[in-house]
Scaffold this motif. Structure first.
Motif, PDB file in Angstrom:
ATOM      1  N   VAL A 108       0.856  -1.175   0.000  1.00  0.00           N
ATOM      2  CA  VAL A 108       0.000   0.000   0.000  1.00  0.00           C
ATOM      3  C   VAL A 108       0.896   1.230   0.000  1.00  0.00           C
ATOM      4  CG1 VAL A 108      -1.745   1.258   1.308  1.00  0.00           C
ATOM      5  CG2 VAL A 108      -1.793  -1.228   1.266  1.00  0.00           C
ATOM      6  N   THR A 109       0.630   2.141  -0.908  1.00  0.00           N
ATOM      7  CA  THR A 109       1.421   3.367  -0.977  1.00  0.00           C
ATOM      8  C   THR A 109       0.496   4.564  -0.841  1.00  0.00           C
ATOM      9  OG1 THR A 109       1.239   3.444  -3.381  1.00  0.00           O
ATOM     10  CG2 THR A 109       3.172   2.328  -2.471  1.00  0.00           C
ATOM     11  N   GLY A 110       1.079   5.692  -0.535  1.00  0.00           N
ATOM     12  CA  GLY A 110       0.312   6.923  -0.464  1.00  0.00           C
ATOM     13  C   GLY A 110      -0.585   7.035   0.752  1.00  0.00           C
ATOM     14  N   TYR A 111      -0.134   6.560   1.871  1.00  0.00           N
ATOM     15  CA  TYR A 111      -0.943   6.640   3.086  1.00  0.00           C
ATOM     16  C   TYR A 111      -0.372   7.644   4.085  1.00  0.00           C
ATOM     17  CZ  TYR A 111       2.626   3.462   4.858  1.00  0.00           C
ATOM     18  OH  TYR A 111       3.808   2.897   5.221  1.00  0.00           O
ATOM     19  N   GLY A 112       0.572   8.444   3.678  1.00  0.00           N
ATOM     20  CA  GLY A 112       1.169   9.442   4.567  1.00  0.00           C
ATOM     21  C   GLY A 112       0.183  10.501   5.029  1.00  0.00           C
ATOM     22  N   PHE A 113      -0.861  10.737   4.242  1.00  0.00           N
ATOM     23  CA  PHE A 113      -1.864  11.720   4.628  1.00  0.00           C
ATOM     24  C   PHE A 113      -2.568  11.330   5.919  1.00  0.00           C
ATOM     25  CE2 PHE A 113      -4.187   8.626   2.199  1.00  0.00           C
ATOM     26  CZ  PHE A 113      -5.431   8.563   2.801  1.00  0.00           C
ATOM     27  N   ILE A 114      -2.625  10.037   6.212  1.00  0.00           N
ATOM     28  CA  ILE A 114      -3.260   9.595   7.459  1.00  0.00           C
ATOM     29  C   ILE A 114      -2.414  10.052   8.644  1.00  0.00           C
ATOM     30  CG2 ILE A 114      -4.026   7.588   8.780  1.00  0.00           C
ATOM     31  CD1 ILE A 114      -4.455   6.141   6.129  1.00  0.00           C
ATOM     32  N   PHE A 115      -1.086   9.899   8.534  1.00  0.00           N
ATOM     33  CA  PHE A 115      -0.183  10.365   9.593  1.00  0.00           C
ATOM     34  C   PHE A 115      -0.276  11.879   9.761  1.00  0.00           C
ATOM     35  CE2 PHE A 115       2.341   6.416   8.839  1.00  0.00           C
ATOM     36  CZ  PHE A 115       2.282   5.951  10.132  1.00  0.00           C
ATOM     37  N   ILE A 116      -0.289  12.604   8.662  1.00  0.00           N
ATOM     38  CA  ILE A 116      -0.300  14.073   8.729  1.00  0.00           C
ATOM     39  C   ILE A 116      -1.599  14.568   9.343  1.00  0.00           C
ATOM     40  CG2 ILE A 116      -0.285  16.168   7.318  1.00  0.00           C
ATOM     41  CD1 ILE A 116       1.659  14.653   5.439  1.00  0.00           C
ATOM     42  N   THR A 117      -2.720  13.983   8.944  1.00  0.00           N
ATOM     43  CA  THR A 117      -4.005  14.393   9.516  1.00  0.00           C
ATOM     44  C   THR A 117      -4.075  14.043  11.003  1.00  0.00           C
ATOM     45  OG1 THR A 117      -4.993  13.949   7.360  1.00  0.00           O
ATOM     46  CG2 THR A 117      -6.501  14.304   9.182  1.00  0.00           C
ATOM     47  N   GLY A 118      -3.580  12.872  11.363  1.00  0.00           N
ATOM     48  CA  GLY A 118      -3.546  12.486  12.780  1.00  0.00           C
ATOM     49  C   GLY A 118      -2.658  13.406  13.590  1.00  0.00           C
ATOM     50  N   ALA A 119      -1.512  13.791  13.021  1.00  0.00           N
ATOM     51  CA  ALA A 119      -0.614  14.714  13.720  1.00  0.00           C
ATOM     52  C   ALA A 119      -1.258  16.090  13.870  1.00  0.00           C
ATOM     53  CB  ALA A 119       0.703  14.831  12.974  1.00  0.00           C
ATOM     54  N   PHE A 120      -2.039  16.502  12.879  1.00  0.00           N
ATOM     55  CA  PHE A 120      -2.753  17.781  12.963  1.00  0.00           C
ATOM     56  C   PHE A 120      -3.749  17.771  14.119  1.00  0.00           C
ATOM     57  CE2 PHE A 120      -6.501  20.295  11.658  1.00  0.00           C
ATOM     58  CZ  PHE A 120      -5.920  21.558  11.646  1.00  0.00           C
ATOM     59  N   TYR A 121      -4.521  16.698  14.232  1.00  0.00           N
ATOM     60  CA  TYR A 121      -5.475  16.596  15.337  1.00  0.00           C
ATOM     61  C   TYR A 121      -4.770  16.512  16.685  1.00  0.00           C
ATOM     62  CZ  TYR A 121      -9.671  16.354  12.530  1.00  0.00           C
ATOM     63  OH  TYR A 121     -10.696  16.676  11.696  1.00  0.00           O
ATOM     64  N   MET A 122      -3.634  15.831  16.737  1.00  0.00           N
ATOM     65  CA  MET A 122      -2.883  15.757  17.989  1.00  0.00           C
ATOM     66  C   MET A 122      -2.292  17.121  18.355  1.00  0.00           C
ATOM     67  SD  MET A 122      -3.260  12.853  19.355  1.00  0.00           S
ATOM     68  CE  MET A 122      -1.991  12.757  20.577  1.00  0.00           C
ATOM     69  N   ALA A 123      -1.901  17.915  17.358  1.00  0.00           N
ATOM     70  CA  ALA A 123      -1.386  19.260  17.634  1.00  0.00           C
ATOM     71  C   ALA A 123      -2.482  20.136  18.225  1.00  0.00           C
ATOM     72  CB  ALA A 123      -0.831  19.881  16.353  1.00  0.00           C
ATOM     73  N   ILE A 124      -3.689  20.044  17.687  1.00  0.00           N
ATOM     74  CA  ILE A 124      -4.811  20.800  18.258  1.00  0.00           C
ATOM     75  C   ILE A 124      -5.074  20.333  19.685  1.00  0.00           C
ATOM     76  CG2 ILE A 124      -7.288  21.250  18.055  1.00  0.00           C
ATOM     77  CD1 ILE A 124      -6.951  21.021  15.024  1.00  0.00           C
ATOM     78  N   ALA A 125      -5.008  19.026  19.908  1.00  0.00           N
ATOM     79  CA  ALA A 125      -5.225  18.492  21.254  1.00  0.00           C
ATOM     80  C   ALA A 125      -4.165  19.015  22.223  1.00  0.00           C
ATOM     81  CB  ALA A 125      -5.204  16.965  21.230  1.00  0.00           C
ATOM     82  N   MET A 126      -2.922  19.134  21.773  1.00  0.00           N
ATOM     83  CA  MET A 126      -1.860  19.640  22.644  1.00  0.00           C
ATOM     84  C   MET A 126      -2.064  21.123  22.979  1.00  0.00           C
ATOM     85  SD  MET A 126       0.014  17.172  23.519  1.00  0.00           S
ATOM     86  CE  MET A 126      -1.364  16.043  23.404  1.00  0.00           C
TER      87      MET A 126
END
Length: 136
Positions: A108-126
């Protein structure tokens, strides 16, 4: 389709799913106008941590699946299914043949957007986490 449209669709859908999870978390807790600010920040921190951690873990699962970690489990499940189906005309496949077939299917390729979106939500949580401890 143009690459930026594909990227926008991937991030939009993933971000929308995360926003839906955050909204459901907030709506289940209930926010009132007379609520203390510390409690509000705690609820919002929890609401954004849930989709952030889920998205990061899904990305991690895809990454370790690409490494072949679950190949043995897949082989065992397929072998069990073939054994339980009566009168199956399928020939038994060795683990090596199964492994080679799965390896040829590609990763499976092209799944980096999942990490970036998750990191964005974690940044808001922080941010809400820091606000909680600044008020608390």
């Amino acid at each position: 389709m143009k690459p930026w449209k594909v990227r926008l669709i991937k991030y939009g859908i993933t971000g929308g799913i995360g926003a839906l999870m955050a909204y459901l978390s907030v709506s289940l807790r209930g926010i009132t106008p007379d609520m203390p600010r510390a409690e509000l920040y705690r609820i919002l921190c929890d609401a954004f941590t849930i989709p952030g951690s889920i998205l990061l873990m899904v990305g991690l699962l895809v990454m370790i699946s690409n490494a072949g970690t679950f190949t043995g489990l897949g082989y065992a499940a397929q072998h069990l299914k073939d054994m339980l189906v009566p009168f199956s005309k399928k020939k038994h496949e060795s683990y090596y043949d199964y492994y080679e077939r799965k390896r040829k299917q590609g990763k499976v390729t092209g799944y980096g957007f999942i990490f970036i979106t998750g990191a964005f939500y974690m940044a808001i949580a922080m941010v809400f986490y820091a606000l909680f401890y600044s008020v608390y």
